[in-house]
Design a protein around this motif. Structure first.
Motif, short mmCIF file in Angstrom:
data_model
loop_
_atom_site.label_atom_id
_atom_site.label_comp_id
_atom_site.label_asym_id
_atom_site.label_seq_id
_atom_site.Cartn_x
_atom_site.Cartn_y
_atom_site.Cartn_z
N ARG A 137 4.09 -2.75 2.81
CA ARG A 137 2.72 -2.77 3.31
C ARG A 137 2.75 -2.24 4.73
NH1 ARG A 137 1.21 -8.14 3.34
NH2 ARG A 137 1.60 -8.34 5.56
N ARG A 138 2.00 -1.18 5.00
CA ARG A 138 2.02 -0.56 6.32
C ARG A 138 0.75 -0.86 7.12
NH1 ARG A 138 5.82 3.28 7.45
NH2 ARG A 138 7.36 3.56 5.79
N LYS A 139 -0.27 -1.40 6.48
CA LYS A 139 -1.48 -1.73 7.21
C LYS A 139 -1.17 -2.86 8.20
CE LYS A 139 -4.54 -0.38 3.43
NZ LYS A 139 -5.50 -0.85 2.41
N GLY A 140 -1.67 -2.73 9.43
CA GLY A 140 -1.34 -3.71 10.43
C GLY A 140 -0.17 -3.23 11.27
N GLU A 191 -4.87 6.29 -2.73
CA GLU A 191 -5.74 7.07 -1.85
C GLU A 191 -6.38 8.28 -2.50
OE1 GLU A 191 -6.55 5.80 0.89
OE2 GLU A 191 -5.04 4.20 0.87
N GLU A 213 5.41 -3.45 9.35
CA GLU A 213 5.68 -3.08 7.97
C GLU A 213 6.33 -4.27 7.27
OE1 GLU A 213 9.01 -0.33 5.88
OE2 GLU A 213 7.72 0.67 7.34
N ASP A 219 0.80 -1.22 0.00
CA ASP A 219 0.00 0.00 0.00
C ASP A 219 0.83 1.27 0.00
OD1 ASP A 219 0.94 0.22 2.63
OD2 ASP A 219 -0.89 -0.59 3.49
N TYR A 257 -1.48 1.80 -3.94
CA TYR A 257 -2.15 0.53 -3.63
C TYR A 257 -2.65 -0.19 -4.87
CZ TYR A 257 -6.77 2.47 -4.65
OH TYR A 257 -7.85 3.00 -5.29
#
Length: 269
Positions: free
Chosen positions: A150-153, A106, A156, A51, A73
């Motif tokens: 990926r930074r979601k969660g 985004e 990383e 993302d 993304y």
């Protein structure tokens, strides 16, 4: 880990059309990054398993405390229509030249290739419409891939080189495909060979022989374009001079017009 978001990959209906890719490259007067095309051969656009892209400059999306990055993304579907729509969008923001929009993040971040400085290795730029700025993010598509995260969660997850090329065949498998009868698979195998960057002298010899022996227009175009890419971006005149390649392409003028690759080589002499 996967490159594409597995949960959404079934939503992508279109497969990559090679003729449309050629038309886009002809209109650009440039060659799309080979690893970009290979990714779209797997899946022609869609959401990524990543993302963000790590960057080293201030921007409207992130700060140093959280780690500088920009959102990315999704890769757009690659078609002539999407290419032309992207050009129109860039023009609305005052951007013109050899460009193609390839991704978004985004809603207010649009990612594009800029071929103006190098028709064979585009720079990676991000248009931030929130403050109407353009940001140079990477000097090549390879560099962009290395900075995808990926930074979601909580954690990383970085895209390592092994992740990007985990599904590539070995050199033995590549040579086995080349010896087969499927011409489409053979061309893909040659590109995989280049991606591995192994025995490039052998690859130049192979492609030179394919150009010499081919009497099919589409095949000849593909081999000539790939040989030119290898010479300009990887080997220079180490295994064959530009003038020798130009002479070879001119010998095939009764099969296909190769002026576009001849012009690329002549501009580097």
């Amino acid at each position: 880990m996967n490159f594409w978001d597995e949960l959404l990959e079934d939503e992508v209906a279109l497969s990559l059309n090679k003729e449309e890719v050629k038309q886009i490259e002809k209109e650009l007067g440039a060659s799309l990054p080979k690893k970009y095309v290979e990714k779209l051969e797997e899946q022609n656009g869609g959401d990524l398993a990543f993302d963000s892209v790590n960057v080293d400059f201030e921007n409207t999306w992130s700060d140093e405390e959280d780690g500088l990055h920009l959102p990315l993304y999704r890769f757009n579907t690659l078609t002539v229509e999407e290419f032309e729509n992207g050009l129109s969008m860039l023009k609305e923001w005052g951007l013109t030249g050899k460009m193609i929009v390839f991704g978004e993040g985004e809603g207010s971040y649009f990612w594009y290739f800029d071929f103006d400085n190098n028709p064979n290795e585009p720079q990676i730029w991000c248009l931030d419409i929130s403050d109407e700025t353009t940001l140079l993010v990477a000097e090549s598509f390879d560099q962009l891939l290395e900075n995808l995260v990926r930074r979601k969660g909580e954690n990383e997850v970085e895209l390592s080189r092994d992740d990007v090329f985990a599904d590539y065949p070995t050199m033995d498998e590549i040579r086995e495909i080349i010896e087969g009868d499927d011409e489409d698979e053979r061309l893909v195998a040659y590109r995989m060979w280049l991606t591995r960057c192994e025995d490039l002298g052998g690859l130049v010899i192979e492609l030179r022989q394919r150009v010499q022996s081919s009497n099919d227009e589409d095949e000849l175009d593909s081999y000539a374009e790939l040989l030119t890419e290898v010479l300009l971006n990887y080997t220079g005149e180490e295994f064959i001079t530009y003038n020798q390649a130009i002479a070879l392409f001119k010998e095939k003028e009764d099969v296909s017009d190769l002026d576009h690759v001849i012009g690329q080589l002549e501009s580097n002499i």
